[in-house]
Enzyme design. Structure first.
Site, PDB file in Angstrom:
ATOM      1  CE  LYS A   1      -4.301   0.694   0.269  1.00 46.83           C
ATOM      2  NZ  LYS A   1      -5.670   0.075  -0.087  1.00 46.83           N
TER       3      LYS A   1
HETATM    4  P1  NAD Z   1     -13.209   7.524  -2.303  1.00 39.23           P
HETATM    5  O1  NAD Z   1     -12.329   8.640  -2.196  1.00 39.23           O
HETATM    6  O2  NAD Z   1     -13.644   7.250  -3.776  1.00 39.23           O
HETATM    7  O3  NAD Z   1     -14.668   7.660  -1.463  1.00 39.23           O
HETATM    8  C1  NAD Z   1     -14.355   7.854  -0.013  1.00 39.23           C
HETATM    9  C2  NAD Z   1     -15.944   8.158   0.443  1.00 39.23           C
HETATM   10  O4  NAD Z   1     -15.849   8.338   1.852  1.00 39.23           O
HETATM   11  C3  NAD Z   1     -16.096   9.768   0.073  1.00 39.23           C
HETATM   12  O5  NAD Z   1     -17.525   9.739  -0.462  1.00 39.23           O
HETATM   13  C4  NAD Z   1     -15.993  10.599   1.294  1.00 39.23           C
HETATM   14  O6  NAD Z   1     -16.757  11.772   1.046  1.00 39.23           O
HETATM   15  C5  NAD Z   1     -16.480   9.709   2.282  1.00 39.23           C
HETATM   16  N1  NAD Z   1     -15.826   9.929   3.386  1.00 39.23           N
HETATM   17  C6  NAD Z   1     -14.579  10.492   3.860  1.00 39.23           C
HETATM   18  N2  NAD Z   1     -14.495  10.849   5.238  1.00 39.23           N
HETATM   19  C7  NAD Z   1     -15.789  10.473   5.738  1.00 39.23           C
HETATM   20  C8  NAD Z   1     -16.257  10.721   6.905  1.00 39.23           C
HETATM   21  N3  NAD Z   1     -15.624  11.240   7.976  1.00 39.23           N
HETATM   22  N4  NAD Z   1     -17.633  10.097   7.104  1.00 39.23           N
HETATM   23  C9  NAD Z   1     -18.434   9.862   6.148  1.00 39.23           C
HETATM   24  N5  NAD Z   1     -17.915   9.596   4.837  1.00 39.23           N
HETATM   25  C10 NAD Z   1     -16.556  10.016   4.643  1.00 39.23           C
HETATM   26  O7  NAD Z   1     -12.713   6.339  -1.931  1.00 39.23           O
HETATM   27  P2  NAD Z   1     -13.183   4.628  -2.232  1.00 39.23           P
HETATM   28  O8  NAD Z   1     -12.232   4.419  -3.287  1.00 39.23           O
HETATM   29  O9  NAD Z   1     -14.497   4.368  -2.453  1.00 39.23           O
HETATM   30  O10 NAD Z   1     -12.667   3.834  -0.921  1.00 39.23           O
HETATM   31  C11 NAD Z   1     -13.581   3.806   0.406  1.00 39.23           C
HETATM   32  C12 NAD Z   1     -12.892   2.839   1.077  1.00 39.23           C
HETATM   33  O11 NAD Z   1     -12.794   1.671   0.516  1.00 39.23           O
HETATM   34  C13 NAD Z   1     -11.482   3.081   1.894  1.00 39.23           C
HETATM   35  O12 NAD Z   1     -11.246   2.382   2.942  1.00 39.23           O
HETATM   36  C14 NAD Z   1     -10.633   2.099   0.615  1.00 39.23           C
HETATM   37  O13 NAD Z   1      -9.389   1.782   1.364  1.00 39.23           O
HETATM   38  C15 NAD Z   1     -11.232   1.048   0.602  1.00 39.23           C
HETATM   39  N6  NAD Z   1     -11.436   0.098  -0.584  1.00 39.23           N
HETATM   40  C16 NAD Z   1     -11.308   0.733  -1.877  1.00 39.23           C
HETATM   41  C17 NAD Z   1     -11.288   0.020  -3.293  1.00 39.23           C
HETATM   42  C18 NAD Z   1     -11.162   0.491  -4.563  1.00 39.23           C
HETATM   43  O14 NAD Z   1     -11.067  -0.351  -5.635  1.00 39.23           O
HETATM   44  N7  NAD Z   1     -11.364   1.909  -4.623  1.00 39.23           N
HETATM   45  C19 NAD Z   1     -10.786  -1.278  -3.014  1.00 39.23           C
HETATM   46  C20 NAD Z   1     -10.892  -1.915  -1.468  1.00 39.23           C
HETATM   47  C21 NAD Z   1     -11.180  -1.120  -0.550  1.00 39.23           C
END
Ligand code: NAD
Length: 438
Positions: free
Chosen positions: A128
């Site tokens: 990561k």
């Molecule tokens: P992203 O940046 O696209 O979205 C994050 C979302 O969370 C946004 O809507 C943001 O406004 C919201 N957010 C941030 N802080 C917040 C808070 N304090 N309270 C409520 N909402 C809040 O990110 P993503 O890619 O959707 O990733 C989200 C999670 O999923 C992370 O933990 C990431 O590690 C995990 N993840 C993502 C992927 C991927 O393919 N993108 C894969 C596996 C895991």
């Protein structure tokens, strides 16, 4: 400053910022990961030497990332890349740009990637990366310069056979395109397979953008079926409306679920009749957040986590379900779209309440699974249809869910412990076969 305040919710909301409170034992994501690993290692009766090996990241890189700002001044950010374990194949793991990025967080996320790839049995290790910065305050030009400088700083670890990044919080296809270009310029030829989650026109895979949310939808349906609950009209609350949360909400609503609550870092909304997810996505895309979206009533962000729903889908950041609110959780199923949304001590409380938790390393593994497909397509130079991608993703997610459930039943443990048992077993088996190089 206002934006930073918004993001650093108080401990009462569960998410902590980068202040010292974050590293109270319950909130330290690396310790949370380690305690789950230790439990699995104990149940597997793992060799003590192997336990020592698997408790350490293989490589930790910290770099300074100087960036020339548009106004001519210079800012210096701190960047990280951690390779946790590469025994099963090249390291695979996303890159995060956020004010909360720390070495502890990146170590935890790299370890989770290791276990995640093993749970779904794809031939990758885990890594990561991240840069501690506030992308919302940067221009596009500044973001590009930071991405390229960070890539150059960690260039020696990157490569299709060594370490392959992907998008994560606040990074996207555009950032991956810059990363791929920077790497390719350094090695002197185009290397598409150095990064996944790229735009489709430059070697990305169809279905990758939706893959994590799609995986969440698939395992949520499996869990509803397992518990004898109907998918149609099942009520769902989704925290986080970015890539994972918005796609999961959209696909679950297409399956007939009722999405009664959604929220992002600015606002949380409730609508008992079901939120029009498509409209919410359009609004969020146009305005950059759910603020001012009128398709639901505003509620306190913390309330979203304790709603009386069938499914709670945290898809934002770590540590939102803690000992402070776990006893109030009323969902029957938690599908962990985010990495590390539940602290280790909160697991026991949820267990006692009988909440069926689909752990992060299984629930959100759809993203890395289709990243694997993208890497395979890049190396083979032959691209698949979206239907083929989605079919193969469904097969892997359903098989992995069934494998974890079997272990859970056999050993009378919860799904989280079962998923760690499965993955730690797979990683340690390869370690044993490879031996310790001396
Ligand atoms: P992203 O940046 O696209 O979205 C994050 C979302 O969370 C946004 O809507 C943001 O406004 C919201 N957010 C941030 N802080 C917040 C808070 N304090 N309270 C409520 N909402 C809040 O990110 P993503 O890619 O959707 O990733 C989200 C999670 O999923 C992370 O933990 C990431 O590690 C995990 N993840 C993502 C992927 C991927 O393919 N993108 C894969 C596996 C895991």
């Amino acid at each position: 400053m206002a934006i930073i305040e918004d993001r650093r919710l108080t401990p009462a909301h569960g998410i902590l910022g980068r202040d010292k409170d974050r590293f109270l034992s319950e909130e330290n994501p690396f310790e949370a990961m380690m305690s789950r690993f230790d439990r699995a290692a104990e149940l597997l009766d793992l060799d003590p030497g192997l336990v020592k090996v698997l408790r350490q990241p293989e490589k930790q890189i910290i770099v300074a990332v100087p960036v020339l700002k548009d106004d001519g001044s210079v800012d210096v950010y701190t960047g990280y890349r951690v390779l946790y374990n590469t025994s099963r194949g090249p390291a695979k793991g996303g890159i995060r740009f956020d004010t909360a990025v720390t070495l502890e967080e990146v170590k935890a996320l790299a370890a989770w990637m290791t276990w995640k790839c093993a749970v779904v049995d794809i031939p990758f290790g885990g890594s990561k990366g991240g840069v501690n910065c506030d992308p919302e305050k940067m221009s596009l030009g500044e973001l590009e310069r930071m991405t390229r400088r960070y890539t150059a700083a960690i260039i020696n670890t990157l490569g299709p056979d060594s370490d392959v990044p992907a998008p994560d919080v606040n990074t996207n296809e555009r950032v991956m395109a810059w990363l791929m270009d920077t790497y390719s310029m350094h090695v002197g030829h185009t290397v598409t397979a150095v990064v996944t989650g790229k735009p489709v026109v430059m070697g990305g895979s169809l279905g990758r953008r939706e893959a994590t949310g799609r995986g969440c939808m698939i395992v949520t349906k499996e869990a509803l079926n397992h518990l004898g609950l109907a998918v149609r009209n099942a009520t769902v609350a989704v925290q986080g409306f970015g890539n994972v949360g918005s796609v999961a909400a959209d696909l679950l609503s297409q399956e007939g679920c009722r999405i009664v609550a959604i929220g992002d870092r600015h606002v949380a909304l409730y609508n008992a009749d079901g939120i029009d997810v498509q409209k919410a996505i359009e609004h969020s895309r146009k305005h950059g957040s759910l603020k001012e979206f009128t398709g639901g009533d505003k509620m306190k962000p913390a309330e979203l986590l304790t709603l009386d729903v069938d499914v709670l889908l945290p898809a934002a950041l770590e540590n939102v379900i803690t000992t402070k609110n776990a006893s109030q959780v009323r969902a029957k199923i938690i599908c962990e779209g985010a990495n590390g949304p539940t602290t280790a001590p909160a697991d026991a409380i949820l267990d006692e309440k009988g909440v069926f938790v689909i752990p992060d390393i299984l629930a959100n593994a759809g993203g890395v699974t289709v990243s694997y497909f993208e890497w395979v397509q890049n190396r083979g130079g032959y691209f698949w249809t979206e239907d083929l991608v989605n079919d193969r993703l469904r097969d892997i997610m359903c098989r992995s869910f069934a494998n974890v459930l079997d272990i859970a039943k056999k050993h009378k443990v919860n799904m989280r412990t079962a998923s760690y048992m499965l993955s730690v077993e797979r990683v340690s088996t390869v370690h044993k076969l490879r031996g310790i190089y001396a």
